[in-house]
Design an enzyme around this catalytic site. Sequence first.
Site, PDB file in Angstrom:
ATOM      1  N   HIS A   1      86.708  41.577  62.837  1.00 24.58           N
ATOM      2  CA  HIS A   1      86.568  40.132  62.924  1.00 24.58           C
ATOM      3  C   HIS A   1      87.523  39.577  63.986  1.00 24.58           C
ATOM      4  O   HIS A   1      88.410  40.274  64.476  1.00 24.58           O
ATOM      5  CB  HIS A   1      86.775  39.438  61.565  1.00 24.58           C
ATOM      6  CG  HIS A   1      88.170  39.466  61.013  1.00 24.58           C
ATOM      7  ND1 HIS A   1      88.541  38.757  59.889  1.00 24.58           N
ATOM      8  CD2 HIS A   1      89.292  40.109  61.423  1.00 24.58           C
ATOM      9  CE1 HIS A   1      89.805  38.957  59.628  1.00 24.58           C
ATOM     10  NE2 HIS A   1      90.301  39.768  60.532  1.00 24.58           N
TER      11      HIS A   1
ATOM     12  N   CYS B   1      95.413  37.599  65.785  1.00 31.72           N
ATOM     13  CA  CYS B   1      94.066  37.665  65.194  1.00 31.72           C
ATOM     14  C   CYS B   1      93.038  36.942  66.060  1.00 31.72           C
ATOM     15  O   CYS B   1      91.841  36.998  65.785  1.00 31.72           O
ATOM     16  CB  CYS B   1      94.055  37.055  63.782  1.00 31.72           C
ATOM     17  SG  CYS B   1      95.136  37.909  62.648  1.00 31.72           S
TER      18      CYS B   1
ATOM     19  N   HIS C   1      89.416  42.740  65.957  1.00 31.81           N
ATOM     20  CA  HIS C   1      90.153  43.868  65.369  1.00 31.81           C
ATOM     21  C   HIS C   1      89.507  44.129  64.012  1.00 31.81           C
ATOM     22  O   HIS C   1      88.655  43.352  63.565  1.00 31.81           O
ATOM     23  CB  HIS C   1      91.639  43.531  65.225  1.00 31.81           C
ATOM     24  CG  HIS C   1      91.898  42.400  64.292  1.00 31.81           C
ATOM     25  ND1 HIS C   1      91.728  41.073  64.657  1.00 31.81           N
ATOM     26  CD2 HIS C   1      92.256  42.381  62.991  1.00 31.81           C
ATOM     27  CE1 HIS C   1      91.998  40.300  63.623  1.00 31.81           C
ATOM     28  NE2 HIS C   1      92.316  41.066  62.585  1.00 31.81           N
TER      29      HIS C   1
ATOM     30  N   HIS D   1      89.492  45.895  59.780  1.00 28.57           N
ATOM     31  CA  HIS D   1      90.228  46.227  58.546  1.00 28.57           C
ATOM     32  C   HIS D   1      89.393  47.174  57.693  1.00 28.57           C
ATOM     33  O   HIS D   1      88.161  47.174  57.776  1.00 28.57           O
ATOM     34  CB  HIS D   1      90.507  44.970  57.715  1.00 28.57           C
ATOM     35  CG  HIS D   1      91.381  43.969  58.389  1.00 28.57           C
ATOM     36  ND1 HIS D   1      92.732  44.169  58.599  1.00 28.57           N
ATOM     37  CD2 HIS D   1      91.103  42.748  58.917  1.00 28.57           C
ATOM     38  CE1 HIS D   1      93.241  43.111  59.209  1.00 28.57           C
ATOM     39  NE2 HIS D   1      92.279  42.230  59.423  1.00 28.57           N
TER      40      HIS D   1
ATOM     41  N   ASP E   1      79.299  46.479  56.113  1.00 31.54           N
ATOM     42  CA  ASP E   1      80.040  47.706  56.418  1.00 31.54           C
ATOM     43  C   ASP E   1      79.758  48.178  57.841  1.00 31.54           C
ATOM     44  O   ASP E   1      78.605  48.265  58.259  1.00 31.54           O
ATOM     45  CB  ASP E   1      79.658  48.806  55.415  1.00 31.54           C
ATOM     46  CG  ASP E   1      80.532  50.033  55.581  1.00 31.54           C
ATOM     47  OD1 ASP E   1      81.721  49.891  55.944  1.00 31.54           O
ATOM     48  OD2 ASP E   1      80.032  51.150  55.353  1.00 31.54           O
ATOM     49  N   HIS E   2      80.827  48.425  58.577  1.00 25.60           N
ATOM     50  CA  HIS E   2      80.743  48.859  59.974  1.00 25.60           C
ATOM     51  C   HIS E   2      80.020  47.836  60.851  1.00 25.60           C
ATOM     52  O   HIS E   2      79.214  48.181  61.703  1.00 25.60           O
ATOM     53  CB  HIS E   2      80.121  50.260  60.089  1.00 25.60           C
ATOM     54  CG  HIS E   2      81.089  51.326  59.665  1.00 25.60           C
ATOM     55  ND1 HIS E   2      81.429  51.540  58.350  1.00 25.60           N
ATOM     56  CD2 HIS E   2      81.845  52.188  60.389  1.00 25.60           C
ATOM     57  CE1 HIS E   2      82.321  52.506  58.281  1.00 25.60           C
ATOM     58  NE2 HIS E   2      82.608  52.917  59.496  1.00 25.60           N
TER      59      HIS E   2
ATOM     60  N   GLU F   1      92.612  42.745  52.177  1.00 26.46           N
ATOM     61  CA  GLU F   1      92.346  42.882  53.614  1.00 26.46           C
ATOM     62  C   GLU F   1      93.172  44.035  54.164  1.00 26.46           C
ATOM     63  O   GLU F   1      92.737  44.808  55.012  1.00 26.46           O
ATOM     64  CB  GLU F   1      92.718  41.564  54.295  1.00 26.46           C
ATOM     65  CG  GLU F   1      92.503  41.522  55.777  1.00 26.46           C
ATOM     66  CD  GLU F   1      92.996  40.201  56.345  1.00 26.46           C
ATOM     67  OE1 GLU F   1      92.171  39.286  56.479  1.00 26.46           O
ATOM     68  OE2 GLU F   1      94.197  40.092  56.639  1.00 26.46           O
TER      69      GLU F   1
END
Lengths: 146, 147
Positions: free
Chosen positions: A20, A39, A45, A47, A85-86, A129
């Site tokens: 994100h 951020c 980047h 998580h 996801d991904h 997170e």
Amino acid sequence: MNTDALQVELGRRYRFAASHRLHSPHLSEEENYRVFGKCNNPYGHGHNYVLEVSLSGKIDPATGMIANLADLDAFVERHVLEELDHRSLNEDVAVFRDMVPTTENLCIEIFNRLQCFPHAKLERVRIQETANNSFEFAGNREENHS
Amino acid sequence: MGLPMVLLTRKIEFSASHFYHNPNLSAEENNLIFGKCNNPHGHGHNYTLEVTVAGEPDPVTGMVLDLKELKEILEREVMKRMDHRHLNYEVPELAGQIPTCENIARVIWQLLEPHITKGKLHRIRLYESPDLFADCYRNGANAAGMD
């Protein structure tokens, strides 16, 4: 004698990895950097998110379960993990085209998606997170009385 | 207003075996509902139990309750009954119930609550694995913490 009923909740953890970037179109470049710091990096980047889902309800005497895990896992897979996801939360998840994908907002979004789980009541979602930051959302308090 | 309410949590671990089977259902239904947990030979888990007691610290000792006392209660009520046991056959409190995480947590709550006389049992969380757990608390308390 404690007359309050005993409440049991089922908790289940899921993991997904996503990227994100925290950036608001309503702020200038400088303000974005001041508010979001690293951020705000335009390349984003990622998580390893841990999603914790808590459900309440009656324990079915025939199964010993509040909800069958196979049903819950399939529901979370279909409504959350498949899309997140991904992925890039900013680019791949429609709601975050107009909303900063902070983990606060992600909690609310996932809560809204899971609220229609048909076999038990969604009590709350909690998202880690990182090992040091976690967020929880239990729905709007006023609506909790229904 | 009394003294500030504090939550104290102690964690213990125990290992036990179980399987899920409802004798009122057919073999096919059991397999459909319980899947691999229906294997009659059983399987096991390392359970982690977190017990949270709420109370005001005693002005003299500074304690909600003496951890040694809590440790003894947990040893007697939970470890002796469940550690290295088969939950289907060896725990009378679970007789006639499917030993799911929800049911084991509920039984543990019922075993512990009468013995927590200093402070009040606030919540228990039983992990069957790092990704599956059950929380027990009285309505009005909040599983996420003090409301």
